[in-house]
Design a protein around this motif. Structure first.
Motif, PDB file in Angstrom:
ATOM      1  N   GLN A  75       0.806  -1.213   0.000  1.00  0.00           N
ATOM      2  CA  GLN A  75       0.000   0.000   0.000  1.00  0.00           C
ATOM      3  C   GLN A  75       0.842   1.267   0.000  1.00  0.00           C
ATOM      4  OE1 GLN A  75      -1.267   1.528   3.362  1.00  0.00           O
ATOM      5  NE2 GLN A  75      -0.570  -0.027   4.770  1.00  0.00           N
ATOM      6  N   LEU A  76       2.020   1.227   0.616  1.00  0.00           N
ATOM      7  CA  LEU A  76       2.850   2.433   0.628  1.00  0.00           C
ATOM      8  C   LEU A  76       3.280   2.777  -0.792  1.00  0.00           C
ATOM      9  CD1 LEU A  76       5.132   2.054   3.756  1.00  0.00           C
ATOM     10  CD2 LEU A  76       2.920   3.156   3.521  1.00  0.00           C
ATOM     11  N   MET A  89       0.135   4.114  -2.700  1.00  0.00           N
ATOM     12  CA  MET A  89      -0.270   5.455  -2.289  1.00  0.00           C
ATOM     13  C   MET A  89       0.711   6.504  -2.767  1.00  0.00           C
ATOM     14  SD  MET A  89      -2.322   5.566   1.049  1.00  0.00           S
ATOM     15  CE  MET A  89      -1.365   5.127   2.389  1.00  0.00           C
ATOM     16  N   SER A  90       2.003   6.164  -2.722  1.00  0.00           N
ATOM     17  CA  SER A  90       3.006   7.173  -3.029  1.00  0.00           C
ATOM     18  C   SER A  90       3.047   7.482  -4.523  1.00  0.00           C
ATOM     19  CB  SER A  90       4.372   6.710  -2.553  1.00  0.00           C
ATOM     20  OG  SER A  90       4.744   5.541  -3.231  1.00  0.00           O
ATOM     21  N   PHE A 146      -5.502  10.079  -0.696  1.00  0.00           N
ATOM     22  CA  PHE A 146      -5.882  10.797   0.516  1.00  0.00           C
ATOM     23  C   PHE A 146      -7.342  10.530   0.882  1.00  0.00           C
ATOM     24  CE2 PHE A 146      -6.872  14.571   3.108  1.00  0.00           C
ATOM     25  CZ  PHE A 146      -5.886  14.407   4.067  1.00  0.00           C
ATOM     26  N   TYR A 197      -7.616   7.136   2.360  1.00  0.00           N
ATOM     27  CA  TYR A 197      -7.006   7.111   3.691  1.00  0.00           C
ATOM     28  C   TYR A 197      -7.907   7.829   4.701  1.00  0.00           C
ATOM     29  CZ  TYR A 197      -3.496   8.024   7.334  1.00  0.00           C
ATOM     30  OH  TYR A 197      -2.811   8.087   8.509  1.00  0.00           O
ATOM     31  N   GLY A 250      -8.994  -0.776   7.435  1.00  0.00           N
ATOM     32  CA  GLY A 250      -7.943  -1.592   8.027  1.00  0.00           C
ATOM     33  C   GLY A 250      -6.806  -1.874   7.073  1.00  0.00           C
ATOM     34  N   PHE A 251      -7.102  -1.826   5.778  1.00  0.00           N
ATOM     35  CA  PHE A 251      -6.093  -2.205   4.780  1.00  0.00           C
ATOM     36  C   PHE A 251      -5.138  -1.056   4.500  1.00  0.00           C
ATOM     37  CE2 PHE A 251      -4.554  -3.308   0.522  1.00  0.00           C
ATOM     38  CZ  PHE A 251      -4.121  -4.596   0.778  1.00  0.00           C
ATOM     39  N   ILE A 252      -5.658   0.165   4.502  1.00  0.00           N
ATOM     40  CA  ILE A 252      -4.843   1.334   4.157  1.00  0.00           C
ATOM     41  C   ILE A 252      -4.290   1.973   5.422  1.00  0.00           C
ATOM     42  CG2 ILE A 252      -4.971   3.668   3.195  1.00  0.00           C
ATOM     43  CD1 ILE A 252      -5.117   1.662   1.048  1.00  0.00           C
ATOM     44  N   GLY A 253      -3.008   2.259   5.394  1.00  0.00           N
ATOM     45  CA  GLY A 253      -2.386   2.929   6.533  1.00  0.00           C
ATOM     46  C   GLY A 253      -1.482   1.992   7.305  1.00  0.00           C
ATOM     47  N   GLU A 254      -0.318   2.509   7.676  1.00  0.00           N
ATOM     48  CA  GLU A 254       0.611   1.696   8.448  1.00  0.00           C
ATOM     49  C   GLU A 254       1.304   2.555   9.482  1.00  0.00           C
ATOM     50  OE1 GLU A 254       3.483  -0.623   6.184  1.00  0.00           O
ATOM     51  OE2 GLU A 254       4.561  -0.863   8.059  1.00  0.00           O
ATOM     52  N   PRO A 255       1.292   2.188  10.752  1.00  0.00           N
ATOM     53  CA  PRO A 255       0.590   1.038  11.315  1.00  0.00           C
ATOM     54  C   PRO A 255      -0.914   1.161  11.097  1.00  0.00           C
ATOM     55  CG  PRO A 255       1.434   2.457  13.056  1.00  0.00           C
ATOM     56  CD  PRO A 255       1.979   2.967  11.773  1.00  0.00           C
ATOM     57  N   PRO A 256      -1.623   0.019  11.106  1.00  0.00           N
ATOM     58  CA  PRO A 256      -3.033   0.042  10.718  1.00  0.00           C
ATOM     59  C   PRO A 256      -3.901   0.845  11.679  1.00  0.00           C
ATOM     60  CG  PRO A 256      -2.411  -2.096  11.592  1.00  0.00           C
ATOM     61  CD  PRO A 256      -1.159  -1.318  11.472  1.00  0.00           C
ATOM     62  N   THR A 277      -2.334   7.997  14.702  1.00  0.00           N
ATOM     63  CA  THR A 277      -1.884   9.386  14.821  1.00  0.00           C
ATOM     64  C   THR A 277      -2.984  10.290  15.384  1.00  0.00           C
ATOM     65  OG1 THR A 277      -2.379   9.449  12.472  1.00  0.00           O
ATOM     66  CG2 THR A 277      -0.070   9.478  13.080  1.00  0.00           C
ATOM     67  N   LYS A 284       5.759   4.497  19.458  1.00  0.00           N
ATOM     68  CA  LYS A 284       4.468   3.830  19.367  1.00  0.00           C
ATOM     69  C   LYS A 284       4.086   3.363  20.758  1.00  0.00           C
ATOM     70  CE  LYS A 284       2.518  -0.216  17.050  1.00  0.00           C
ATOM     71  NZ  LYS A 284       3.113  -1.540  17.125  1.00  0.00           N
ATOM     72  N   LYS A 311       1.091  -5.378   8.772  1.00  0.00           N
ATOM     73  CA  LYS A 311       0.116  -5.028   9.785  1.00  0.00           C
ATOM     74  C   LYS A 311       0.183  -5.937  11.000  1.00  0.00           C
ATOM     75  CE  LYS A 311      -2.309  -2.816   6.972  1.00  0.00           C
ATOM     76  NZ  LYS A 311      -3.115  -2.748   5.792  1.00  0.00           N
ATOM     77  N   HIS A 343       3.213  -5.397  13.213  1.00  0.00           N
ATOM     78  CA  HIS A 343       3.092  -4.327  14.206  1.00  0.00           C
ATOM     79  C   HIS A 343       2.449  -4.860  15.480  1.00  0.00           C
ATOM     80  CE1 HIS A 343       4.316  -0.437  12.653  1.00  0.00           C
ATOM     81  NE2 HIS A 343       4.006  -0.888  11.451  1.00  0.00           N
ATOM     82  N   GLU A 366       5.667  11.827  -2.437  1.00  0.00           N
ATOM     83  CA  GLU A 366       5.177  10.467  -2.242  1.00  0.00           C
ATOM     84  C   GLU A 366       4.395  10.343  -0.944  1.00  0.00           C
ATOM     85  OE1 GLU A 366       8.757   8.086  -2.651  1.00  0.00           O
ATOM     86  OE2 GLU A 366       9.297   9.239  -4.430  1.00  0.00           O
ATOM     87  N   PRO A 367       3.073  10.570  -1.009  1.00  0.00           N
ATOM     88  CA  PRO A 367       2.267  10.441   0.206  1.00  0.00           C
ATOM     89  C   PRO A 367       2.164   8.975   0.627  1.00  0.00           C
ATOM     90  CG  PRO A 367       0.852  10.831  -1.693  1.00  0.00           C
ATOM     91  CD  PRO A 367       2.252  10.868  -2.200  1.00  0.00           C
ATOM     92  N   ILE A 368       2.382   8.681   1.885  1.00  0.00           N
ATOM     93  CA  ILE A 368       2.273   7.294   2.350  1.00  0.00           C
ATOM     94  C   ILE A 368       1.372   7.210   3.567  1.00  0.00           C
ATOM     95  CG2 ILE A 368       4.435   6.415   1.388  1.00  0.00           C
ATOM     96  CD1 ILE A 368       5.697   6.861   4.145  1.00  0.00           C
TER      97      ILE A 368
END
Lengths: 373, 375
Positions: free
Chosen positions: A204-205, A208-209, A229, A232, A242-248, A297, A324, B169, B172, B310-312
């Motif tokens: 996903q990174l 997204m990037s 965006f 997200y 749950g799939f997008i974003g890290e950490p979830p 976050t 974290k 995931k 983590h 690069e948005p992540i």
């Protein structure tokens, strides 16, 4: 360069040994529709087995279509042979011809089409610097690193001036550093040639990037299609969240409790209370169970005198750039990420607050987003 | 419970030196991480401690006793593998009990029962004892595997990338699970990983290994804030640290990134550079150590172009081209910028690390001792 339209696309792999009365295989791709503008960069993202590669292969013509239409430019290409679709393909493994130099590898497709030598040369001289392979042209693939091979592979795909560039997990063989560099280069390349591009990835990174828009798939079906965006910030269901974003994202079952005229979310198996944001008041009732989603976050540690709940820290991890902090909630954790330098330890009591405008609610049964009125 | 010591361990496979004079000492109850890229020799070190590989030179010592000639089974070591290797046909109870039923460590069933229950309640799996491994969650499976090691009260736990095969995931989550249980282990643990976040999160101390050599041993803060050399600096952190040459004008002034004006390095740094007689200096800046703005806010800001955006998710990696030098910065996730836009960056000198341009070794950074909490 062209726009791409997928209309109600279906794919079912037939079970040739199917006995009478046995059910048909499920659809590998199920009613998938997508519109991709000329020059856009689109990512298809999903867990393994979600149908993303099948979709890409159908666009390329390497896989038959069970039902639906694929339109490239103004042409329905359902029955057009792969090599006439004007597509450039770069797969995960590079499949370069080992005895040929990089130059000849890139030239190969043009030679097959009997393009004149001078034109081939001009084209390669144009493409090679874009992918930073101009110093490698005389070398054989065996001498190249993984990242360089993938650059050559992509150069070979775009030298034909395709209407559509398809990338299938182009970076999954590379180590972290090479990925980071190639990611940047692919982004630059797209900006330069503005060729309509579709990338399939499970990372996903990476997706997204790179992309303008993301299509997220699960079990053959499109879940959400939007800018990175949007996806997200405003996921349509629990799966996407749950799939997008890290950490979830933290997604935990909470019970709505009414105290006087205010509503609170009470975490199961943990003594954490969070006020329900006003905008959800019309959709919650006392005793209702919902799935509460909040990004790491958007959970904050606040000062002693604020309203939040007192919670004991279960895990503190110092990860260099950020820290974290996790709080045990039943079988799971409520996790927050902070760039604050303060160090904590297991068992420390802190006050927690959640950015209420950043909370998401999902239906306990269906996982669909509950929309605030 | 034990102290583990490796003394001058060298191991060759044919012509290849897998381990080159490895020395370290792991204290009793310490959680010690071996961290490095694939092929660095981490697993070979673990196998040498377990007795599965035999060193060409050097000694492995457990509690000050040379164990080179002790068979693996008699070293009283417990290993956790990547896939946990639970017996699929045995219940959680029987899996945990299995070491105490082996010929070497045989216990009577009364003790087995007591031990299994003690460990299971510690691992919070006491309600699952009747289930098969396939009927419990990933986290519970990990706890079962760890519980199985704990019943034996071994000298040392060896863990070889126990969570590396999971997706990002789940990793983590499992990392947090492991860390939460750490205080319960009460056993010396040596843990192998190639993930810097695992190393930083879990290790009391971390040994960074590359090509069979130890590059640095230190706490998370030590290796992250004061990496021994550029390799260590690059290996920790995402995006990768920016390191480039700077030019020393006099004791406190440097020139960099093709700028006319000079920049002042912090006094304490200048002093160390002078004392060490370093001629060629390189500066290292992590993604957060470079500020940016779309206006030239003051003369400290250096002009560049946006090379890539690069948005992540929760942040954006912003790549800026300053006179041919690419810098990777961390920016907020709602950043609006286009490729080739004009942009200005400011180097945060107080956060910079300095390396020697000849041997790429770390020199110093501002306020180093305060950062590490040493007097």
């Amino acid at each position: 360069m062209a726009k791409l339209l997928l209309k109600n696309l279906y794919k079912r792999y037939e079970n040739k040994k199917r006995k009478k009365g046995e059910a048909l295989n499920a659809f590998a791709v199920n009613n998938f529709s997508l519109e991709c503008e000329d020059g856009e960069f689109i990512g298809i993202l999903g867990p393994s087995g979600c149908g993303k590669t099948t979709t890409l292969r159908m666009i390329a013509g390497l896989e038959d279509i069970t039902d639906g239409e694929i339109i490239i430019g103004d042409t329905v290409v359902n029955n057009v042979a792969p090599h006439n679709r004007g597509i450039g393909l770069a797969f995960e493994d590079y499949a370069l011809y080992p005895p040929l130099t990089v130059y000849e590898n890139i030239a190969f497709n043009l030679r097959a089409k009997h393009v004149k030598n001078e034109i081939i040369k001009a084209e390669i001289n144009r493409i090679a610097p874009l992918l930073k392979v101009d110093d490698l042209l005389h070398m054989k693939p065996g001498k190249l690193s993984g990242g360089q091979k993938q650059r050559v592979n992509i150069a070979r795909a775009i030298v034909r001036k395709p209407q559509l560039l398809l990338l299938d997990e182009p970076m999954s063989h590379l180590d972290g550093k090479m990925r980071q560099v190639l990611r940047t280069e692919i982004k630059r390349l797209h900006n330069e040639i503005m060729c309509t591009t579709i990338i399939v990835t499970h990372d996903q990174l990476e997706a997204m990037s790179l992309v303008d828009k993301l299509a997220i798939m699960k079990d053959g079906e499109l879940q959400q299609y939007g800018t990175p965006f949007e996806v997200y910030d405003n996921p349509v269901n629990e799966f996407v969240a749950g799939f997008i974003g890290e950490p979830p994202m933290n997604i935990l079952t909470v019970e709505v409790q009414k105290k006087e005229s205010s509503f609170f979310f009470k975490f199961q198996d943990a003594n954490i209370l969070i006020p329900v944001p006003q905008r959800f008041y019309s959709v919650v009732q006392d005793g209702m169970l919902v799935r509460l989603g909040v990004r790491p976050t958007d959970v904050l540690i606040v000062g002693e005198d604020s309203k939040g709940s007192d919670v004991s820290i279960s895990v503190f991890e110092n990860l260099g750039e950020e820290r974290k902090i996790s709080f045990r909630v039943g079988e799971g954790f409520l996790t927050l990420i902070t760039s604050d330098d303060k160090r904590y330890k297991q068992g420390d009591i802190v006050k927690l607050e959640v950015k209420s405008e950043k909370t998401h609610l999902f239906d306990v049964k269906t996982g669909e987003k509950i929309i605030a009125q | 419970m034990a102290k583990i010591e490796l003394y001058n361990i060298t191991k060759k496979f044919g012509n290849i030196t897998a381990l080159d004079n490895i020395n370290f000492e792991v204290q009793d109850k310490e959680f010690f991480v071996l961290f490095g890229p694939a092929g660095a020799g981490k697993t070979t070190i673990l196998k040498t401690i377990a007795g599965i590989e035999f060193p060409d030179k050097g000694e492995v010592r457990i509690n000050d006793k040379n164990v080179n000639m002790v068979e693996p089974a008699k070293r009283d070591i417990s290993m956790v593998f990547e896939n946990y290797a639970l017996y699929p046909h045995l219940t959680v109870y029987d899996n945990i009990a299995s070491p105490m039923r082996s010929p070497l460590h045989k216990q009577d069933e009364e003790t087995v029962k007591k031990e299994v229950h003690r460990v299971a309640s510690m691992m919070k799996i006491d309600h699952l004892l009747d289930r098969l491994p396939s009927q419990v969650s990933n986290g519970q499976r990990q706890r079962t595997a760890l519980g199985r090691c704990l019943v034996r009260d071994p000298n040392v736990f060896l863990m070889d990338e126990p969570i590396a095969h999971l997706d990002a995931k789940l990793r983590h989550f499992m990392r947090a699970e492991l860390k939460e249980m750490q205080s319960e282990f009460d056993t010396t643990t040596i843990y192998v990983t190639h993930d810097y976040m695992e190393a930083l999160s879990l290790g009391d101390r971390i040994a960074i290994i590359n090509e069979g050599k130890i590059l640095q041993i230190g706490t998370g803060d030590e290796v992250y804030l004061t990496p021994a050399n550029e390799f260590v600096a690059k290996f920790m952190g995402e995006p990768e640290i920016n390191i480039f040459d700077i030019e020393l004008e006099d004791e406190t002034q440097v020139k960099m990134l093709g700028q006319e004006r000079s920049y002042t390095i912090e006094e304490d740094v200048a002093e160390v550079i002078k004392e060490g007689e370093h001629k060629n200096i390189r500066i290292g800046l992590r993604g957060n150590d470079i500020a940016f703005s779309f206006n030239k806010e003051n003369e400290e800001y250096i002009k560049g172009q946006v090379y890539s955006v690069e948005p992540i998710g929760n942040k954006t990696i912003l790549v800026v081209d300053v006179n041919g030098q690419l810098l990777r910065l961390i920016a907020p996730n709602d950043l609006q910028a286009n490729i080739d836009d004009e942009i200005f960056v400011r180097i945060k000198m107080k956060k910079a690390m300095f390396f020697d341009g000849d041997d790429y070794k770390y020199i110093y950074r501002h306020n180093q001792n305060e950062l590490l909490g040493v007097e």
